[in-house]
Design a protein around this motif. Structure first.
Motif, PDB file in Angstrom:
ATOM      1  N   ALA A  72      -4.827  -9.205  -2.663  1.00 57.63           N
ATOM      2  CA  ALA A  72      -6.118  -9.009  -2.434  1.00 57.63           C
ATOM      3  C   ALA A  72      -6.584  -8.240  -1.314  1.00 57.63           C
ATOM      4  N   GLU A  73      -6.052  -8.076  -0.370  1.00 62.25           N
ATOM      5  CA  GLU A  73      -5.828  -7.258   0.839  1.00 62.25           C
ATOM      6  C   GLU A  73      -5.935  -5.574   0.455  1.00 62.25           C
ATOM      7  N   CYS A  74      -5.155  -5.656  -0.737  1.00 58.76           N
ATOM      8  CA  CYS A  74      -4.959  -4.122  -1.084  1.00 58.76           C
ATOM      9  C   CYS A  74      -5.885  -3.969  -2.293  1.00 58.76           C
ATOM     10  N   LYS A  75      -6.739  -4.824  -2.495  1.00 60.41           N
ATOM     11  CA  LYS A  75      -7.587  -4.636  -3.600  1.00 60.41           C
ATOM     12  C   LYS A  75      -7.007  -4.516  -4.911  1.00 60.41           C
ATOM     13  N   ILE A  76      -5.943  -5.170  -5.339  1.00 62.81           N
ATOM     14  CA  ILE A  76      -5.355  -5.152  -6.247  1.00 62.81           C
ATOM     15  C   ILE A  76      -5.519  -6.566  -7.227  1.00 62.81           C
ATOM     16  N   GLU A  77      -6.342  -6.321  -8.319  1.00 62.04           N
ATOM     17  CA  GLU A  77      -6.693  -7.481  -9.109  1.00 62.04           C
ATOM     18  C   GLU A  77      -5.910  -7.577 -10.583  1.00 62.04           C
TER      19      GLU A  77
ATOM     20  N   GLN B  80       0.871  -1.049  -0.094  1.00 63.57           N
ATOM     21  CA  GLN B  80       0.096   0.049  -0.148  1.00 63.57           C
ATOM     22  C   GLN B  80       0.797   1.251   0.048  1.00 63.57           C
TER      23      GLN B  80
ATOM     24  N   ARG C 281      -2.897 -13.100  -1.272  1.00 63.24           N
ATOM     25  CA  ARG C 281      -3.575 -12.587  -0.386  1.00 63.24           C
ATOM     26  C   ARG C 281      -3.251 -11.155   0.101  1.00 63.24           C
TER      27      ARG C 281
END
Length: 167
Positions: free
Chosen positions: A67-72, A22, A64
């Motif tokens: 995903a927690e950082c909302k990076i797809e 982040q 994971r």
């Protein structure tokens, strides 16, 4: 099934990596197959000088954290041995360092990355890495401007000489 302590440790690893991601302006995923310890040590040193960080992290933990950082969009690149490179400040120095290293080592490959929170393809990363430094671009711009200014000065001087000759 994994023990409670191991699960807690992995959760902590994911949390730390997500925090680092982040804060980072650059996240690079690279394939380091076939690279020896001496070469990796040299790359780590180069990256430290460029304010970057090199870490080999399990793909599952990296998934994971992303995903927690909302990076797809990087899941497909988390196959096989993957090194994660992050840079908090300017991403360009670290990106250039990794690109130069990959260019000189056939086995080392850039898979994909994230710049300022946006997923970027390998091709775009390489294009950015090939750009000249800021100082070189400014020097080129100054040279181009100086050339035009000197042409204008010569033209104005010729006009002044023609007017003097006409009088």
């Amino acid at each position: 099934m994994a023990s409670e302590a191991i699960l807690k440790q992995k959760e902590e690893e994911v949390k730390k990596l997500a925090e680092k991601m982040q804060k980072s302006s650059l996240i690079l995923l690279t394939d380091y197959r076939g690279i020896n310890v001496e070469d990796v040590t040299a790359l780590r040193k180069t990256l430290r000088n460029a304010n970057g960080n090199y870490a080999v992290i399990k793909n599952n933990i990296t998934k994971r954290a992303l995903a927690e950082c909302k990076i797809e969009g990087l899941e497909e690149f988390l196959v096989g041995p993957t090194a994660v490179i992050t840079a908090e400040d300017s991403y360009l120095d670290s990106l250039k360092a990794v690109y130069e290293y990959a260019k000189n080592n056939d086995f080392y490959k850039i898979k994909a990355g994230v710049i300022d929170g946006k997923v970027v393809s390998k091709e775009d990363l390489i294009t950015l890495a090939k750009l000249p430094s800021r100082e070189v671009l400014i020097a080129k711009l100054a040279g181009a401007l100086l050339g035009n200014i000197s042409k204008l000065a010569v033209a104005l001087d010729q006009v002044a000489k023609q007017k003097e000759a006409a009088e």
